[in-house]
Design an enzyme around this catalytic site. Structure first.
Site, mmCIF file in Angstrom:
data_model
loop_
_atom_site.group_PDB
_atom_site.id
_atom_site.type_symbol
_atom_site.label_atom_id
_atom_site.label_comp_id
_atom_site.label_asym_id
_atom_site.label_seq_id
_atom_site.Cartn_x
_atom_site.Cartn_y
_atom_site.Cartn_z
ATOM 1 N N SER A 1 0.807 -1.220 0.000
ATOM 2 C CA SER A 1 0.000 0.000 0.000
ATOM 3 C C SER A 1 0.838 1.268 0.000
ATOM 4 O O SER A 1 0.465 2.263 -0.624
ATOM 5 C CB SER A 1 -0.945 -0.001 1.208
ATOM 6 O OG SER A 1 -1.803 -1.114 1.167
ATOM 7 N N HIS B 1 0.913 4.234 4.583
ATOM 8 C CA HIS B 1 0.225 4.920 3.500
ATOM 9 C C HIS B 1 0.728 6.355 3.337
ATOM 10 O O HIS B 1 1.030 6.796 2.219
ATOM 11 C CB HIS B 1 -1.276 4.928 3.761
ATOM 12 C CG HIS B 1 -1.890 3.565 3.679
ATOM 13 N ND1 HIS B 1 -3.252 3.349 3.759
ATOM 14 C CD2 HIS B 1 -1.346 2.328 3.528
ATOM 15 C CE1 HIS B 1 -3.504 2.055 3.658
ATOM 16 N NE2 HIS B 1 -2.361 1.412 3.519
#
Length: 300
Positions: free
Chosen positions: A201, A247
């Site tokens: 991610s 992230h």
């Protein structure tokens, strides 16, 4: 085609042969250097044929077409890096399904204790975890997102990876992906070194950021990527089990690199791209070294 204007050789006249293959008879000569060439050595030219060496010499003066970001322009270029990254993630996932040990050995973990009190993690010299974790995803047996985790990340990579790879070229795209993933791991290491995480991610968020920055630079439609990015940021902070550090770290790293790639002056574009990639890597390594020193001084 240039041929020998002299009459056919007589009994005592040697038959001309290819300059690269002396045993092959031929009456065709290169229109550039005038040497005899056989069919294997012929290369079509604007007028007649040229030899291999003259064609190679001529191509040196031909400027290679490039994209606006400096990559070699090739409409049919296969996104090798994108497909390779997807393949590596899928192979790693199959390994996880076969053995949970794969996750324990290669997940991102700054510092933690295994059974028996043995300390493991990046601070203990397992630097590879900063990178290997981006190829791992939550296996089905762990609960949580399971298969959905890798499916979404691989879909995102497949959806925007080829376009970015074509614009950036292979080495820039690979640098963007790897450094974004590394940036996510480093931010987690700095903020919560005792937490564990897996997933591509961070790298995917870096691609989102680059897609937006480059899209704005080129005047493209960025609405869809903004929507996707905002939606994922909401999910990131709404779901407690998601590592927001990974992230945000990937997003910030990807944005910085994309700005350098997209806005570098044309005259110094290659230099700026290389320097920006190297500078980001050096900064991330330095942050890891400082944090490791801090953690190990606390342990001792």
């Amino acid at each position: 085609m240039s041929t020998d204007p002299s009459p056919a050789p007589g009994p005592d006249t040697p038959v001309p042969s290819c300059y690269r293959h002396p045993g092959r008879e031929t009456y065709v000569r290169c229109t550039r250097c005038d040497r005899y060439i056989c069919p294997e050595c012929m290369r079509d030219a604007a007028v007649g044929h040229q030899c291999v060496e003259c064609v190679a010499e001529g191509q040196k003066g031909v400027r290679q077409a490039r994209t606006v970001l400096g990559a070699r322009a090739s409409g049919s270029q296969t996104p090798v890096v994108t497909y390779t990254l997807i393949g590596l993630c899928v192979l790693a996932y199959l390994g996880e399904v076969a053995s949970e040990q794969v996750v324990r050995e290669f997940m991102m973990l700054g510092l933690g204790a295994m059974q028996g009190g043995t300390l493991v993690g990046v601070a203990e010299g397992e630097w590879y975890r900063l990178l290997t974790s981006m190829f791992l995803h939550q296996p089905p047996q762990s609960g949580g997102f399971g298969l959905t985790h890798i499916l979404f990340n691989m879909w995102a990579l497949w959806a925007i990876g080829p376009q970015l790879e074509q614009l950036l070229g292979r080495w820039r795209f690979l640098a963007l992906y790897m450094l974004s993933g590394l940036g996510g791991s480093v931010l987690l290491y700095l903020v919560d070194p005792f937490d564990a995480a897996v997933g591509a991610s961070g790298a995917i968020f870096g691609l989102f950021a680059a897609y937006f920055v480059i899209g704005r630079k080129l005047g493209g439609q960025v609405g869809p990527i903004v929507f996707l990015l905002v939606l994922n940021l909401v999910i990131t902070f709404a779901v407690p089990s998601i590592s927001w550090e990974g992230h945000i770290g990937g997003l910030a790293t990807g944005a910085v690199l994309a700005v350098a790639y997209a806005y570098a002056p044309k005259a110094r574009r290659q230099l700026v791209h290389v320097a920006a990639s190297a500078a980001v890597l050096v900064l991330l390594v330095a942050l890891v070294l400082v944090k490791t020193s801090e953690l190990m001084s606390g342990v001792s």
